[in-house]
Motif scaffolding. Structure first.
Motif, PDB file in Angstrom:
ATOM      1  N   THR A  39       0.844  -1.199   0.000  1.00  0.00           N
ATOM      2  CA  THR A  39       0.000   0.000   0.000  1.00  0.00           C
ATOM      3  C   THR A  39       0.878   1.248   0.000  1.00  0.00           C
ATOM      4  OG1 THR A  39      -1.733  -1.201   1.179  1.00  0.00           O
ATOM      5  CG2 THR A  39      -1.852   1.212   1.226  1.00  0.00           C
ATOM      6  N   LEU A  40       1.873   1.258   0.854  1.00  0.00           N
ATOM      7  CA  LEU A  40       2.810   2.382   0.909  1.00  0.00           C
ATOM      8  C   LEU A  40       3.544   2.540  -0.425  1.00  0.00           C
ATOM      9  CD1 LEU A  40       4.204   4.600   2.594  1.00  0.00           C
ATOM     10  CD2 LEU A  40       5.822   2.864   3.347  1.00  0.00           C
ATOM     11  N   VAL A  41       3.946   1.425  -1.027  1.00  0.00           N
ATOM     12  CA  VAL A  41       4.661   1.457  -2.309  1.00  0.00           C
ATOM     13  C   VAL A  41       3.786   2.085  -3.388  1.00  0.00           C
ATOM     14  CG1 VAL A  41       5.515  -0.040  -4.169  1.00  0.00           C
ATOM     15  CG2 VAL A  41       6.265  -0.429  -1.815  1.00  0.00           C
ATOM     16  N   LEU A  42       2.518   1.639  -3.492  1.00  0.00           N
ATOM     17  CA  LEU A  42       1.655   2.164  -4.550  1.00  0.00           C
ATOM     18  C   LEU A  42       1.252   3.617  -4.310  1.00  0.00           C
ATOM     19  CD1 LEU A  42      -0.806  -0.550  -5.889  1.00  0.00           C
ATOM     20  CD2 LEU A  42       1.168   0.477  -6.979  1.00  0.00           C
ATOM     21  N   VAL A  43       1.010   3.986  -3.073  1.00  0.00           N
ATOM     22  CA  VAL A  43       0.657   5.385  -2.788  1.00  0.00           C
ATOM     23  C   VAL A  43       1.840   6.295  -3.126  1.00  0.00           C
ATOM     24  CG1 VAL A  43       0.099   7.011  -0.935  1.00  0.00           C
ATOM     25  CG2 VAL A  43      -1.148   4.851  -1.114  1.00  0.00           C
ATOM     26  N   THR A  44       3.051   5.866  -2.786  1.00  0.00           N
ATOM     27  CA  THR A  44       4.239   6.642  -3.140  1.00  0.00           C
ATOM     28  C   THR A  44       4.397   6.724  -4.658  1.00  0.00           C
ATOM     29  OG1 THR A  44       5.300   5.945  -1.085  1.00  0.00           O
ATOM     30  CG2 THR A  44       6.740   6.826  -2.822  1.00  0.00           C
TER      31      THR A  44
ATOM     32  N   LEU B 184      -9.015  -2.593  -2.081  1.00  0.00           N
ATOM     33  CA  LEU B 184      -8.808  -4.030  -1.886  1.00  0.00           C
ATOM     34  C   LEU B 184      -8.120  -4.334  -0.560  1.00  0.00           C
ATOM     35  CD1 LEU B 184      -7.563  -5.267  -5.392  1.00  0.00           C
ATOM     36  CD2 LEU B 184      -9.795  -5.672  -4.357  1.00  0.00           C
ATOM     37  N   PHE B 185      -7.112  -3.555  -0.218  1.00  0.00           N
ATOM     38  CA  PHE B 185      -6.315  -3.834   0.972  1.00  0.00           C
ATOM     39  C   PHE B 185      -7.158  -3.967   2.246  1.00  0.00           C
ATOM     40  CE2 PHE B 185      -3.778  -1.868   4.512  1.00  0.00           C
ATOM     41  CZ  PHE B 185      -3.072  -3.015   4.834  1.00  0.00           C
TER      42      PHE B 185
ATOM     43  N   VAL C  41      -5.293   2.496 -10.521  1.00  0.00           N
ATOM     44  CA  VAL C  41      -4.645   1.294  -9.974  1.00  0.00           C
ATOM     45  C   VAL C  41      -4.402   1.483  -8.481  1.00  0.00           C
ATOM     46  CG1 VAL C  41      -2.527  -0.099 -10.057  1.00  0.00           C
ATOM     47  CG2 VAL C  41      -3.637   0.621 -12.186  1.00  0.00           C
ATOM     48  N   ASP C  42      -3.926   2.664  -8.085  1.00  0.00           N
ATOM     49  CA  ASP C  42      -3.721   2.980  -6.662  1.00  0.00           C
ATOM     50  C   ASP C  42      -5.032   2.898  -5.889  1.00  0.00           C
ATOM     51  OD1 ASP C  42      -1.069   3.548  -7.157  1.00  0.00           O
ATOM     52  OD2 ASP C  42      -1.316   5.719  -7.088  1.00  0.00           O
ATOM     53  N   LEU C  43      -6.050   3.541  -6.427  1.00  0.00           N
ATOM     54  CA  LEU C  43      -7.347   3.584  -5.750  1.00  0.00           C
ATOM     55  C   LEU C  43      -7.912   2.180  -5.544  1.00  0.00           C
ATOM     56  CD1 LEU C  43      -9.844   5.034  -4.621  1.00  0.00           C
ATOM     57  CD2 LEU C  43     -10.677   5.220  -6.981  1.00  0.00           C
TER      58      LEU C  43
END
Length: 191
Positions: A70-75, A183-184, A176-178
């Motif tokens: 989650t942190l990876v995709l938000v960044t 999902l998380f 994709v992030d959203l």
């Protein structure tokens, strides 16, 4: 002789005209969000029929890895947003570097997800193990395919680096992030 058209002030443009990027990308994004929404709704509906089984199956997930993802995709999404800003001020090499960074983090996401899948397969956990895992693999696998497609889009956008193309690519990447941000908690955290 035709008269030159005067651009409309921003407040007079319709909501569709104010969307960044391309209308067809927004059609794709909305359709993809509807597909993921239907998948999540089905997951939640089936979960109601077996909450204990879903909770026990969920205990086999690697929540820390999913949190890291989650942190990876938000960044990564933040880097894509910065790329849009850089493209609008004409900083081509900075735009490309930011898109490359966003793509690299997309690859990191896929590596972490691949490690999670490998661990599940090593434990003998597949799509037939429990309905939870059917949905888990379906939803997260479909999302991973979108990450791969998003990385390809960012590569093309980096090559054809214009403000409009960067906006289009970033819009898809933010979708994709959203989707992952939805999902998380539903798959990994909801009890």
């Amino acid at each position: 002789m035709t008269e030159p058209s005067n651009p409309q002030p921003l407040e007079q443009l319709s909501a569709i005209d104010q969307l960044p990027g391309d209308l067809m990308m927004w059609v794709l994004i909305i359709s993809e969000l509807l597909v993921f929404g239907a998948g999540l709704a089905a997951f939640l509906a089936v979960r109601i029929t077996d909450p204990i089984g879903f909770a026990e199956a969920q205990d086999h997930l690697f929540r820390a890895g999913a949190g890291l993802n989650t942190l990876v995709l938000v960044t990564s999404g933040f880097l894509a947003a910065l790329a849009v800003r850089a493209a609008h001020v004409g900083l081509i090499w900075r735009t490309r570097a930011l898109l490359a960074g966003a793509s690299a983090l997309g690859v990191v996401f896929l590596v972490i997800k691949g490690m999670e899948y490998a661990a599940k397969f090593a434990q003998g956990i597949g799509t037939e193990t429990h309905p939870f895992f059917t949905f888990y693999y379906l939803l997260t696998g479909f999302h991973a395919a979108h990450v791969v497609f998003g990385i390809l889009i960012l590569a093309v956008v980096g090559y054809r680096c214009t403000p409009r193309t960067v906006e289009v690519g970033a819009a898809f990447w933010h979708m994709v992030d959203l989707v992952w941000v939805l999902l998380f908690p539903v798959i990994y955290l909801l009890r």
